[in-house]
Design a protein around this motif. Structure first.
Motif, PDB file in Angstrom:
ATOM      1  N   SER A 271       0.960  -1.394   0.189  1.00 41.03           N
ATOM      2  CA  SER A 271      -0.167  -0.695   0.024  1.00 41.03           C
ATOM      3  C   SER A 271       0.313   1.519  -0.023  1.00 41.03           C
ATOM      4  O   SER A 271       0.628   2.324  -1.019  1.00 41.03           O
ATOM      5  N   SER A 272       2.051   1.134   0.762  1.00 35.11           N
ATOM      6  CA  SER A 272       2.817   2.033   0.483  1.00 35.11           C
ATOM      7  C   SER A 272       3.034   2.840  -0.837  1.00 35.11           C
ATOM      8  O   SER A 272       3.439   3.527  -1.089  1.00 35.11           O
ATOM      9  N   ILE A 273       3.660   1.513  -1.378  1.00 39.86           N
ATOM     10  CA  ILE A 273       3.999   1.574  -2.749  1.00 39.86           C
ATOM     11  C   ILE A 273       3.117   2.523  -3.691  1.00 39.86           C
ATOM     12  O   ILE A 273       3.562   3.951  -4.474  1.00 39.86           O
ATOM     13  N   GLU A 274       1.988   1.792  -3.507  1.00 34.46           N
ATOM     14  CA  GLU A 274       1.121   2.433  -4.260  1.00 34.46           C
ATOM     15  C   GLU A 274       0.682   3.791  -4.544  1.00 34.46           C
ATOM     16  O   GLU A 274      -0.092   4.154  -4.290  1.00 34.46           O
ATOM     17  N   GLU A 275       0.525   4.066  -2.553  1.00 26.83           N
ATOM     18  CA  GLU A 275       0.511   5.462  -2.824  1.00 26.83           C
ATOM     19  C   GLU A 275       1.566   6.431  -3.314  1.00 26.83           C
ATOM     20  O   GLU A 275       1.375   7.816  -3.509  1.00 26.83           O
ATOM     21  N   ARG A 276       3.000   5.832  -2.974  1.00 25.97           N
ATOM     22  CA  ARG A 276       4.370   6.809  -3.495  1.00 25.97           C
ATOM     23  C   ARG A 276       4.047   6.593  -4.997  1.00 25.97           C
ATOM     24  O   ARG A 276       4.018   7.996  -5.660  1.00 25.97           O
ATOM     25  N   VAL A 277       3.523   5.770  -5.720  1.00 31.82           N
ATOM     26  CA  VAL A 277       3.008   5.773  -6.949  1.00 31.82           C
ATOM     27  C   VAL A 277       2.526   6.773  -7.313  1.00 31.82           C
ATOM     28  O   VAL A 277       2.016   7.447  -8.515  1.00 31.82           O
TER      29      VAL A 277
END
Length: 285
Positions: A271-277
């Motif tokens: 989820s953290s990666i998706e938010e950064r993307v």
């Protein structure tokens, strides 16, 4: 059911659906499709024997003959497999097609598994698609050049991947044995020659295991992968291998965490990666 007659009926149905004009054939015909002698000529087999095959009395054709008939009748991959099952009682050899990725539908399947690291691998064990959970837990495939996304290369040349394995020797031996079986089944022994030579050169361990000539099936493993992850600590995951519809040279490998707490942490990392993307600015082309 008379298998020989069923084979003949299938051949006749495929022959009669073909349009003679598309093959440059003209003239009036009493029945639709190509004539038997025309199919036989295209397949480079005896017209008499092809007629017998359609009549259910031609005997068992060889795989090479069936391949020529497949080409002559312009069969699709499912039709080719069906013809082999009728003629020889087994599917044909896998047709390997090199590819750099998968269609969006299959990628969405991978992405939906947000707690299960999942990859699509080829018969030569190249990773051609993955989800974010795999990048978090296994390796960041996107950071590697496409030609380097090979499971055996990771295992035998990347110290970080090796350090993650709970029992590297057992894992590596199983991987080499199943890889050997996969490439032989797909008829790709010669195609992986450069990869094998390169791995023998850079890894004495690989050379030793390759010379042992051990062969394993995917079902022979313990179906549990144990990792020492630098972020998540000790991880145990069950793994399952699935066929990819319409692509017998591809398979989907799914790892399912056995600890709900680990699964939750993986989901959080994804989820953290998706938010950064999502928050990253879009650059103009």
């Amino acid at each position: 059911m008379n298998t020989a007659q069923t084979l003949g009926d299938f051949l006749r149905s495929r022959r009669t659906r073909l349009d003679p004009a598309s093959f440059g054939l003209s003239g009036r015909r009493r029945t639709p499709g190509l004539r038997r002698e025309e199919v036989a000529q295209r397949a480079n087999i005896s017209s008499t024997w092809y007629t017998w095959l359609e009549q259910g009395r031609g005997g068992a054709p060889s795989a090479a003959v069936l391949e020529r008939i497949c080409a002559a009748l312009m069969l699709t991959n499912p039709e080719r497999e069906h013809l082999f099952m009728l003629g020889l009682g087994r599917p044909p050899e896998v047709r390997y097609r090199a590819t750099d990725g998968v269609d969006p539908r299959l990628q969405r399947v991978l992405d939906s598994l947000d707690t299960s690291p999942s990859i699509i691998k080829s018969a030569t064990w190249d990773v051609i698609a993955w989800n974010r959970a795999a990048a978090v837990v296994l390796i960041d495939y996107g950071a590697l050049p496409p030609g380097q996304r090979n499971i055996l290369r990771f295992l035998f040349s990347d110290p970080a991947v090796r350090a993650k394995q709970h029992d590297w020797e057992s894992v590596a031996r199983f991987v080499v044995g199943t890889f050997r079986a996969d490439v032989a089944r797909a008829g790709l022994a010669s195609e992986v020659g450069d990869l094998v030579d390169d791995l023998c050169r850079i890894s004495p361990d690989f050379e030793r295991m390759w010379r042992d000539n051990q062969v394993f099936g995917h079902s022979e493993g313990q179906h549990v992968k144990r990792l020492m992850h630098p972020t998540f600590g000790s991880i145990e995951m069950e793994y399952s291998l699935f066929a990819v519809d319409g692509r017998p040279d591809l398979s989907m490998l799914v790892y399912t965490p056995l600890d709900a707490r680990i699964a939750k942490r993986i989901r959080s990392a994804v989820s953290s990666i998706e938010e950064r993307v999502a928050a990253a600015p879009v650059t103009a082309a």
